[in-house]
Enzyme design. Structure first.
Site, PDB file in Angstrom:
ATOM      1  CB  SER A   1      -7.909   3.696   2.784  1.00 46.33           C
ATOM      2  OG  SER A   1      -7.034   3.184   3.781  1.00 46.33           O
TER       3      SER A   1
ATOM      4  CB  SER B   1      -8.150   0.995   5.926  1.00 49.43           C
ATOM      5  OG  SER B   1      -8.888   2.176   6.067  1.00 49.43           O
TER       6      SER B   1
ATOM      7  CE  LYS C   1      -3.881   2.026   2.610  1.00 50.69           C
ATOM      8  NZ  LYS C   1      -4.749   1.857   3.809  1.00 50.69           N
TER       9      LYS C   1
END
Length: 471
Positions: A141, A165, A66
């Site tokens: 996210s 997330s 990420k």
């Protein structure tokens, strides 16, 4: 092919690290233009694959990261225009540990800007699409990481979980996502959103793959004062017999769910009964209110953490000579959702409102933790849905408050600092449904052992790759 199976083939020299890296790069180049899972690919990955020591435990295994976890020499944007050209001069501890064991960073994945969102539509660059239905979101996210694993663009990925997330996109994309106990994985090198909540967590298509990553990453880090000195033993725990456990079904999460989620929960309970679990309904009274506290505490911390983006230290700097006009113009590049949360956080910390909002939210957090601790005197694990429904359409949550409600079932474990795992448990039509297990503080291994039992008892019935596999 699952990561632990790929590792076995690499160890037997049936495949070389370079062949594996080439295959995944080719797949990303073919499929990712339609998904938008990656922001940056590692142009040096083939060179790194040629140099990797084949004797290392993770030699040649590609990992997607990420893009709010810093990677030395590889662009890290946090999904924001403010860091669009940022090349970190240092490495996050989690990444350093994976590299030291031979893992290869394939690239950096898309996310909601600074981790603020539940759909990956708030990326400053482009939205990510769900591999099961390109008209729907992958969650957020960590949506880029979840989509990449679901589409088998990479066998393993890292995300970060502040209020759900990792878990929510894992549920939407039909993969596993673990939020470890707070402090179990070092936060050094994780770009801060809300420091008392942020936690790096793995995403994968099998429990054994999660264990690989956790054994590699977890453990005390002198660079992170909040890290825990709990030696990881995840793969060892998976080999142990499953002792009879008490499973508590959270009453407050049983209403308002979609038909597919209700069906998955009922079927999962039957599986756990056949495994010998004791099942009882329990109450976590503060859980429905946890969302309110979270959206006071997390923005408050964000308003402090994001104050560093002022054009004077690193990242984007607006043109100009006068300090405050430059700061104002620089911060104007924040996305709308980030600005919204900064304003909320600044408000609740301001004079006259601190006691009314922030202090009360902290008191609520202590009560939530106390209730969770009491629950774990009655049961060994909690079970509840990860989300009340499967993935929603792109653009389907224009109201910010509706988007915030996506975190309804995930923020409780975050505020309490507890380990929580989302696992694939069914489908609603063609869309995956995830359920969530929550364990007592520090009992992350228990989550994986129970999830493995469910995976084996259901013969991996809920694990699919909608776009086929690389191997």
């Amino acid at each position: 092919m699952l990561a632990h199976e790929l590792r076995a083939r690499l160890a037997r020299k049936e495949l070389s690290p370079k062949e594996v890296a080439e295959a995944y790069l080719k797949r990303v180049q073919a499929l990712d233009p339609g998904l938008g899972a990656f922001l940056t690919l590692n142009e040096r990955v083939l060179e790194e694959a040629e140099r990797v020591d084949p004797g290392l435990p993770l030699a040649g295994l590609p990992v997607a990261v990420k893009d709010n976890i810093v990677t030395k020499g590889l662009r890290t944007t946090a999904g924001s225009r403010l860091l669009e050209t940022f090349i970190p001069p240092y490495e996050a501890t989690a990444i350093a540990r994976l590299r030291a064991l031979g893992a290869l960073v394939l690239g950096k994945t898309n996310l909601d800007e600074f981790g603020m969102g539940s759909s990956t539509e708030h990326s400053a660059f482009f939205p990510t699409k769900n591999p099961f239905d390109p008209g729907r979101v992958p969650g957020g996210s960590s949506g880029g990481s979840a989509a990449a694993v679901a589409a088998d663009l990479v066998p393993l990925a890292l995300g970060s979980d502040t209020g759900g997330s990792v878990r929510q996109p894992a549920a939407f994309c039909g993969v596993y996502g673990l939020k470890p106990t707070y402090g179990r994985v070092s936060r050094y090198g994780l770009i801060a959103y809300a420091s008392s909540l942020d936690q790096i967590g793995p995403l994968a298509r099998s429990v054994r793959d999660l264990a690989l990553l956790m054994d590699a990453m977890a453990g005390f880090d002198p660079l992170d004062a909040t890290s825990l000195d709990l030696p990881p033993r995840f793969q060892e725990a998976l080999a142990e017999p499953l002792s009879p456990l008490r499973l508590g079904v959270v009453r407050e999460a049983l209403s308002g769910n979609s038909p597919g989620v209700e069906r998955a929960l009922g079927e999962a309970l039957e599986v756990f009964r056949t495994l010998g679990f004791g099942i009882k309904e329990v109450s976590w009274p503060t859980l429905p209110l946890a969302l309110n506290a979270y959206y006071i505490l997390a923005p408050a911390e964000a308003s402090a953490n994001l104050a560093r983006y002022d054009g004077t230290l690193y990242g984007y700097r607006a043109e100009g000579e006068e300090l405050w006009p430059v700061v104002e113009a620089t911060r104007g590049r924040f996305g709308l959702e980030v600005k919204r949360r900064i304003l909320v956080g600044t408000f609740v910390l301001s004079s006259g409102y601190y006691e009314a909002y922030y202090a009360r939210a902290q008191a609520f957090r202590r009560r939530l933790r106390a209730e969770a601790k009491a629950l774990f005197q009655e049961v060994d694990l909690l079970l509840l849905p990860t989300t009340p429904h499967p993935a929603f359409p792109l653009g389907g949550r224009p109201d910010p408050l509706a988007m915030y409600r996506e975190d309804l079932y995930t923020v409780g474990a975050s505020l309490a600092g507890l380990p929580a795992l989302s696992f694939p448990a069914g489908f609603e039509g063609h869309l995956p449904v995830g359920l969530q297990l929550v364990a007592p503080w520090g009992q992350d291994e228990r989550l994986l052992r129970v999830a493995l039992a469910f995976e084996e008892a259901t013969d991996r019935a809920f694990l699919r790759t909608p776009l086929g596999e690389a191997f």
